[in-house]
Design a protein around this motif. Structure first.
Motif, PDB file in Angstrom:
ATOM      1  N   ILE A  29       0.802  -1.227   0.000  1.00 36.87           N
ATOM      2  CA  ILE A  29       0.000   0.000   0.000  1.00 36.87           C
ATOM      3  C   ILE A  29       0.830   1.269   0.000  1.00 36.87           C
ATOM      4  CG2 ILE A  29      -1.994  -1.122   1.038  1.00 36.87           C
ATOM      5  CD1 ILE A  29      -1.229   0.024   3.707  1.00 36.87           C
ATOM      6  N   GLY A  30       2.149   1.145   0.040  1.00 42.85           N
ATOM      7  CA  GLY A  30       3.012   2.303  -0.102  1.00 42.85           C
ATOM      8  C   GLY A  30       2.986   3.280   1.060  1.00 42.85           C
ATOM      9  N   MET A  31       3.129   2.768   2.260  1.00 48.33           N
ATOM     10  CA  MET A  31       3.257   3.647   3.427  1.00 48.33           C
ATOM     11  C   MET A  31       4.351   3.080   4.308  1.00 48.33           C
ATOM     12  SD  MET A  31       0.009   2.821   5.994  1.00 48.33           S
ATOM     13  CE  MET A  31      -1.130   3.637   4.959  1.00 48.33           C
ATOM     14  N   SER A  32       4.821   3.886   5.227  1.00 49.72           N
ATOM     15  CA  SER A  32       5.888   3.410   6.096  1.00 49.72           C
ATOM     16  C   SER A  32       5.351   2.315   7.023  1.00 49.72           C
ATOM     17  CB  SER A  32       6.459   4.558   6.933  1.00 49.72           C
ATOM     18  OG  SER A  32       5.554   4.935   7.949  1.00 49.72           O
ATOM     19  N   GLN A  33       6.255   1.420   7.425  1.00 50.38           N
ATOM     20  CA  GLN A  33       5.859   0.352   8.332  1.00 50.38           C
ATOM     21  C   GLN A  33       5.408   0.934   9.668  1.00 50.38           C
ATOM     22  OE1 GLN A  33       8.596  -2.897   8.541  1.00 50.38           O
ATOM     23  NE2 GLN A  33       7.408  -4.002  10.053  1.00 50.38           N
ATOM     24  N   GLN A  34       6.042   2.010  10.094  1.00 52.80           N
ATOM     25  CA  GLN A  34       5.668   2.655  11.353  1.00 52.80           C
ATOM     26  C   GLN A  34       4.233   3.191  11.279  1.00 52.80           C
ATOM     27  OE1 GLN A  34       8.031   6.078  12.389  1.00 52.80           O
ATOM     28  NE2 GLN A  34       7.483   5.942  14.552  1.00 52.80           N
ATOM     29  N   GLN A  35       3.886   3.810  10.163  1.00 52.58           N
ATOM     30  CA  GLN A  35       2.522   4.319  10.005  1.00 52.58           C
ATOM     31  C   GLN A  35       1.524   3.170  10.008  1.00 52.58           C
ATOM     32  OE1 GLN A  35       1.770   6.401   6.312  1.00 52.58           O
ATOM     33  NE2 GLN A  35      -0.135   7.283   7.060  1.00 52.58           N
ATOM     34  N   TYR A  36       1.864   2.085   9.324  1.00 48.37           N
ATOM     35  CA  TYR A  36       0.953   0.932   9.304  1.00 48.37           C
ATOM     36  C   TYR A  36       0.828   0.315  10.697  1.00 48.37           C
ATOM     37  CZ  TYR A  36      -1.545  -3.195   8.089  1.00 48.37           C
ATOM     38  OH  TYR A  36      -2.516  -4.166   8.057  1.00 48.37           O
ATOM     39  N   GLN A  37       1.922   0.226  11.429  1.00 45.80           N
ATOM     40  CA  GLN A  37       1.888  -0.313  12.791  1.00 45.80           C
ATOM     41  C   GLN A  37       0.958   0.511  13.679  1.00 45.80           C
ATOM     42  OE1 GLN A  37       6.086  -0.216  13.689  1.00 45.80           O
ATOM     43  NE2 GLN A  37       6.303  -2.426  13.441  1.00 45.80           N
ATOM     44  N   ARG A  38       0.987   1.834  13.515  1.00 43.15           N
ATOM     45  CA  ARG A  38       0.109   2.701  14.321  1.00 43.15           C
ATOM     46  C   ARG A  38      -1.359   2.407  14.027  1.00 43.15           C
ATOM     47  NH1 ARG A  38       4.016   6.915  13.234  1.00 43.15           N
ATOM     48  NH2 ARG A  38       2.679   7.619  11.547  1.00 43.15           N
ATOM     49  N   ILE A  39      -1.689   2.147  12.775  1.00 41.32           N
ATOM     50  CA  ILE A  39      -3.072   1.840  12.416  1.00 41.32           C
ATOM     51  C   ILE A  39      -3.507   0.548  13.101  1.00 41.32           C
ATOM     52  CG2 ILE A  39      -4.589   1.164  10.504  1.00 41.32           C
ATOM     53  CD1 ILE A  39      -2.844   3.107   8.756  1.00 41.32           C
ATOM     54  N   LEU A  50      -7.214   4.892   5.674  1.00 42.00           N
ATOM     55  CA  LEU A  50      -7.967   3.671   5.956  1.00 42.00           C
ATOM     56  C   LEU A  50      -8.398   2.998   4.657  1.00 42.00           C
ATOM     57  CD1 LEU A  50      -9.372   1.677   7.838  1.00 42.00           C
ATOM     58  CD2 LEU A  50     -11.334   3.235   7.869  1.00 42.00           C
ATOM     59  N   LEU A  51      -8.858   3.775   3.695  1.00 42.68           N
ATOM     60  CA  LEU A  51      -9.285   3.198   2.421  1.00 42.68           C
ATOM     61  C   LEU A  51      -8.127   2.510   1.700  1.00 42.68           C
ATOM     62  CD1 LEU A  51     -11.746   5.964   1.180  1.00 42.68           C
ATOM     63  CD2 LEU A  51     -12.324   3.724   2.148  1.00 42.68           C
ATOM     64  N   ARG A  52      -6.931   3.079   1.792  1.00 42.33           N
ATOM     65  CA  ARG A  52      -5.744   2.428   1.203  1.00 42.33           C
ATOM     66  C   ARG A  52      -5.463   1.099   1.883  1.00 42.33           C
ATOM     67  NH1 ARG A  52      -1.104   6.743   1.283  1.00 42.33           N
ATOM     68  NH2 ARG A  52       0.103   4.928   1.897  1.00 42.33           N
ATOM     69  N   VAL A  53      -5.559   1.089   3.200  1.00 42.81           N
ATOM     70  CA  VAL A  53      -5.321  -0.141   3.954  1.00 42.81           C
ATOM     71  C   VAL A  53      -6.368  -1.189   3.588  1.00 42.81           C
ATOM     72  CG1 VAL A  53      -5.319  -1.164   6.274  1.00 42.81           C
ATOM     73  CG2 VAL A  53      -4.133   1.006   5.857  1.00 42.81           C
ATOM     74  N   LEU A  54      -7.629  -0.790   3.558  1.00 44.03           N
ATOM     75  CA  LEU A  54      -8.694  -1.732   3.216  1.00 44.03           C
ATOM     76  C   LEU A  54      -8.488  -2.317   1.826  1.00 44.03           C
ATOM     77  CD1 LEU A  54     -11.802   0.122   4.669  1.00 44.03           C
ATOM     78  CD2 LEU A  54     -10.623  -1.875   5.619  1.00 44.03           C
ATOM     79  N   ASP A  55      -8.092  -1.489   0.880  1.00 44.91           N
ATOM     80  CA  ASP A  55      -7.842  -1.968  -0.471  1.00 44.91           C
ATOM     81  C   ASP A  55      -6.710  -2.997  -0.464  1.00 44.91           C
ATOM     82  OD1 ASP A  55      -8.355  -1.863  -3.348  1.00 44.91           O
ATOM     83  OD2 ASP A  55      -6.392  -0.886  -3.491  1.00 44.91           O
ATOM     84  N   GLY A  56      -5.668  -2.736   0.302  1.00 51.35           N
ATOM     85  CA  GLY A  56      -4.553  -3.675   0.410  1.00 51.35           C
ATOM     86  C   GLY A  56      -4.937  -4.996   1.049  1.00 51.35           C
ATOM     87  N   LEU A  57      -5.995  -4.984   1.847  1.00 52.22           N
ATOM     88  CA  LEU A  57      -6.481  -6.193   2.504  1.00 52.22           C
ATOM     89  C   LEU A  57      -7.661  -6.821   1.767  1.00 52.22           C
ATOM     90  CD1 LEU A  57      -6.311  -4.935   6.205  1.00 52.22           C
ATOM     91  CD2 LEU A  57      -4.798  -6.622   5.119  1.00 52.22           C
TER      92      LEU A  57
END
Length: 105
Positions: A29-39, A50-57
């Motif tokens: 999804i093209g974001m830092s691992q730290q940003q994803y960990q926070r989510i 959130l929409l980017r994360v949902l699309d990746g999942l």
């Protein structure tokens, strides 16, 4: 209404069911691992993120009027039961079962 922690647990479980690491998600999804960990830790996040994360999942955000929730729950339960009766197997819990399990906690 669910808490941010409930939603974070759903995202984490879905990622695990898809056998993706946080590193995989970062690349997908093209974001830092730290940003994803926070989510996944339940941090407040922007809707666009959130929409980017949902699309990746391979998930979809659906908004349902409160007065229709019970009817939608019944339909999803029937769908899960029909899939089980047909012998359809899914990897991990269905998203619907995951949501129901979290509500029971």
């Amino acid at each position: 209404m669910k808490t941010l922690q409930n939603y974070a647990a759903i995202l984490r479980k879905r990622r695990d069911d898809l056998e993706l690491s946080q590193q995989d998600m970062r690349l997908k999804i093209g974001m830092s691992q730290q940003q994803y960990q926070r989510i996944e830790a339940g941090a407040d996040t922007r809707l666009s993120t959130l929409l980017r994360v949902l699309d990746g999942l391979d998930m979809e955000l659906v908004l349902i009027p409160k007065e229709s929730v019970r009817q939608v729950e019944q339909q999803l339960t029937q769908l899960d039961q029909a899939r089980s009766a047909d012998g359809e197997k899914s990897r991990g819990l269905s998203p619907w079962q995951l949501v129901k399990d979290l509500e029971d906690d």
